[in-house]
Motif scaffolding. Structure first.
Motif: not given
Ligand SMILES: C[S@@+](CC[C@H](N)C(=O)[O-])C[C@H]1O[C@@H](n2cnc3c(N)ncnc32)[C@H](O)[C@@H]1O
Length: 258
Positions: A93-94, A21, A63, A60-61, A66, A83-84
């Motif tokens: 958390g979201v 990435r 993963g 946030i989010g 990266p 979220a996961v």
């Molecule tokens: C496409 S991945 C992107 C991961 C990382 N940010 C990146 O740029 O590689 C989307 C991520 O968002 C998380 N996600 C989805 N909905 C979410 C929410 N409502 N709040 C927090 N995280 C969320 C998913 O679990 C996943 O890890």
């Protein structure tokens, strides 16, 4: 937050996951958006928080976090919410209900997440709440892309943006200064990016990995070359322009300013 968000050692940072990435290969199906995104993230970090160290970072989010190596030498903590569950997730958390105190972080990264959240306006309001005055947010999301629910067995791919729509949802979240928007490529890169997804699928059906990689390399190279030569009236924000992805940035005003 400081324990869960502890900074990795330099050794860990050197072999941090997510190189594909930060520095995508030309034969990667996401090359046309991730390459400019990585470059813009690095330069925006410098521009928005010049010379600042000891940053409390929230991803946030997150993963696999990266982009952590981009800020590792300037951060005192790096906290990842997703979220996961995952090996690098500090808190599940979201984005719409962040497990963080108000005004407690200096930098928020939120890359390729907003299209998956239930309520983007609420997520932006939360981002504004947890940012300390003078703190910055760097958020990227799709303009045009294939349906890609995350998790894959869900329906969680809800939104696409124009540059103006993304700026608008940020503006409406609270008081900001220096809102900026950048596209990761324009119309030819966008079309090339979509084509690349199907070329990759096709390549995976061919014997051996090389033919598919060569095809992708060709699509990415041609689209990148042509896209760089588009006239200004075919580029974001001109009417008729198109992009697959955007990076929006904003700074929360210092207390008492404005
Ligand atoms: C496409 S991945 C992107 C991961 C990382 N940010 C990146 O740029 O590689 C989307 C991520 O968002 C998380 N996600 C989805 N909905 C979410 C929410 N409502 N709040 C927090 N995280 C969320 C998913 O679990 C996943 O890890």
């Amino acid at each position: 937050m400081s324990v869960a968000g502890r900074m990795p050692s330099q050794l860990e940072v050197d072999s941090w996951p997510g190189r594909e990435r930060r520095s995508p290969d030309r034969s990667d199906r996401h090359y046309l958006t991730l390459k400019p995104l990585a470059e813009q993230l690095k330069s925006e970090l410098e521009r928005l928080l010049p010379g600042r160290g000891g940053l409390r970072v929230l991803d946030i989010g997150c993963g696999h976090k990266p982009y952590l190596p981009f800020v590792a030498d300037r951060a005192s903590s790096y906290f990842g919410v997703d979220a996961v569950e995952g090996p690098l997730v500090d808190a599940v958390g979201v984005a719409e209900e962040l497990p963080c105190e108000s005004a407690s972080v200096d930098l928020i990264l939120c890359t390729q997440v907003l299209e998956h959240v239930d309520d983007p306006a609420r997520a932006l309001a939360e981002i504004h709440r947890v940012l300390a005055p003078g703190g910055a947010v760097l958020l990227s999301t799709h303009g045009v892309y294939l349906y890609h629910p995350d998790p894959p067995d869900s329906d969680r791919d809800y939104w696409r943006w124009t540059h103006a729509g993304l700026v608008r949802v940020v503006e409406q979240a609270g008081a900001w200064e220096r809102i900026g928007i950048q596209a990761q490529g324009n119309v030819v890169a966008c079309l090339g990016y979509i084509v690349a997804q199907f070329v990759d699928e096709l390549g995976q059906k061919l014997p051996g990995r090389l033919p598919g990689r060569m095809l992708l390399r060709m699509v990415n190279s041609v689209a990148e070359w042509l896209d760089a030569r588009l006239p200004p009236n075919a580029r974001i924000p001109a009417p008729g322009s198109l992009s697959s992805n955007y990076l929006v940035t904003a700074v929360k005003p210092e207390a008492g300013s404005g």
